[in-house]
Design a protein around this motif. Sequence first.
Motif, PDB file in Angstrom:
ATOM      1  N   ALA A   1      -3.495  -3.247  -9.338  1.00  0.00           N
ATOM      2  CA  ALA A   1      -3.730  -2.326  -8.280  1.00  0.00           C
ATOM      3  C   ALA A   1      -4.979  -3.079  -7.394  1.00  0.00           C
ATOM      4  O   ALA A   1      -5.061  -2.993  -6.057  1.00  0.00           O
ATOM      5  CB  ALA A   1      -4.536  -0.918  -8.533  1.00  0.00           C
ATOM      6  N   ALA A   2      -6.056  -3.655  -8.212  1.00  0.00           N
ATOM      7  CA  ALA A   2      -6.992  -4.507  -7.589  1.00  0.00           C
ATOM      8  C   ALA A   2      -6.591  -5.590  -6.752  1.00  0.00           C
ATOM      9  O   ALA A   2      -7.018  -5.872  -5.506  1.00  0.00           O
ATOM     10  CB  ALA A   2      -8.240  -4.879  -8.631  1.00  0.00           C
ATOM     11  N   LEU A   3      -5.661  -6.306  -7.327  1.00  0.00           N
ATOM     12  CA  LEU A   3      -5.093  -7.464  -6.482  1.00  0.00           C
ATOM     13  C   LEU A   3      -4.311  -6.976  -5.139  1.00  0.00           C
ATOM     14  O   LEU A   3      -4.473  -7.925  -4.223  1.00  0.00           O
ATOM     15  CB  LEU A   3      -4.047  -8.284  -7.451  1.00  0.00           C
ATOM     16  N   LEU A   4      -3.822  -6.142  -5.178  1.00  0.00           N
ATOM     17  CA  LEU A   4      -2.775  -5.411  -4.315  1.00  0.00           C
ATOM     18  C   LEU A   4      -3.649  -4.568  -3.250  1.00  0.00           C
ATOM     19  O   LEU A   4      -3.248  -4.157  -2.257  1.00  0.00           O
ATOM     20  CB  LEU A   4      -1.542  -4.834  -4.459  1.00  0.00           C
TER      21      LEU A   4
ATOM     22  N   ALA B   1      -1.339   3.283  -7.782  1.00  0.00           N
ATOM     23  CA  ALA B   1      -0.628   2.254  -8.153  1.00  0.00           C
ATOM     24  C   ALA B   1       0.188   2.647  -9.489  1.00  0.00           C
ATOM     25  O   ALA B   1       1.495   2.228  -9.687  1.00  0.00           O
ATOM     26  CB  ALA B   1      -1.651   1.247  -8.609  1.00  0.00           C
ATOM     27  N   LYS B   2      -0.381   3.615 -10.269  1.00  0.00           N
ATOM     28  CA  LYS B   2       0.254   4.088 -11.473  1.00  0.00           C
ATOM     29  C   LYS B   2       1.562   4.887 -10.996  1.00  0.00           C
ATOM     30  O   LYS B   2       2.502   4.826 -11.624  1.00  0.00           O
ATOM     31  CB  LYS B   2      -0.557   5.023 -12.189  1.00  0.00           C
ATOM     32  N   ARG B   3       1.263   5.668  -9.802  1.00  0.00           N
ATOM     33  CA  ARG B   3       2.564   6.657  -9.615  1.00  0.00           C
ATOM     34  C   ARG B   3       3.614   5.768  -8.959  1.00  0.00           C
ATOM     35  O   ARG B   3       4.815   6.125  -9.392  1.00  0.00           O
ATOM     36  CB  ARG B   3       2.037   7.443  -8.398  1.00  0.00           C
TER      37      ARG B   3
ATOM     38  N   GLU C   1       8.782   3.095  -9.539  1.00  0.00           N
ATOM     39  CA  GLU C   1       9.909   1.626  -9.519  1.00  0.00           C
ATOM     40  C   GLU C   1      10.442   1.689 -10.809  1.00  0.00           C
ATOM     41  O   GLU C   1      11.457   1.003 -11.018  1.00  0.00           O
ATOM     42  CB  GLU C   1       8.957   0.481  -8.985  1.00  0.00           C
ATOM     43  N   ARG C   2       9.719   1.812 -11.995  1.00  0.00           N
ATOM     44  CA  ARG C   2      10.509   1.539 -13.098  1.00  0.00           C
ATOM     45  C   ARG C   2      11.615   2.469 -13.315  1.00  0.00           C
ATOM     46  O   ARG C   2      12.688   1.932 -13.852  1.00  0.00           O
ATOM     47  CB  ARG C   2       9.380   1.938 -14.331  1.00  0.00           C
TER      48      ARG C   2
END
Length: 260
Positions: free
Chosen positions: A109-112, A119-121, A126-127
Amino acid sequence: MSRLTPFEKDLRFVRQFARAVTSDQFLGDEIAAAALSNFDYASLEGLSDRERQVAVFRAFYDAWRSAPAESGVAFSNRSVLAARPFTAEPPRQLVLLVDVIGIDSSKAAALLDIDSDEAKRMLAEERKLIAATQISGAALVVEDEPVIALEVAATLEMIGLDVVATARNAEDAVRLAHQHKPDVVMADYDLGAGRTGLDAVRDITSELPVIAIFLTAYPDDVLSGSDYDPTFILTKPFEERALRAAIVHGLSMPRAGIIK
């Protein structure tokens, strides 16, 4: 093997991500090099490991995303037919970072630059989409341990691929790849005496447009920073979710032919 500097580790991580997004080792490496060609590494002095990696990744990420598709940037490697603009949406990027490359979701999440809860949602949704995606195609397993080869083949078959052959050494792997023209090659690094799985995959991908997925207990031995590193690397013991994500994404990307 020589010890990598912190900056070299950061660059290696960027190349991993670029390869995964493009599903192409050579194109990913060229994109990473082009995106960071003007980066000021002196600006990283004094940063923590996490801060430094985020800074390098963001510079690469922003440069790639902002480059117009019609810019006509030329890449020198002849096995790359065309440079591709950045197309992967954030949910897919998160899956590649977390499930395939293997970093934790908060760091991804930090990278993006995405809120951690969001991000978790995205990751969970996506999974679900990847799990529901129907997969088809042919696979070659390169593994010298018969029991492990059977396990890998069973997992690939369960995912939806048809395992057309199993090779126990590099020479057989190259021969069988040319014979069966698989869509996916799943290779172990250590094939016992003789040439490695990396040697086999290098030869196969130079001749055939396959998706190469590497399975190893020693990823640092594979990610050497040399002229050839695999596109997808899964660490033993691997999770089916990671393998499925790599295959679904790889099959969704255009695979260029090979220039001779």
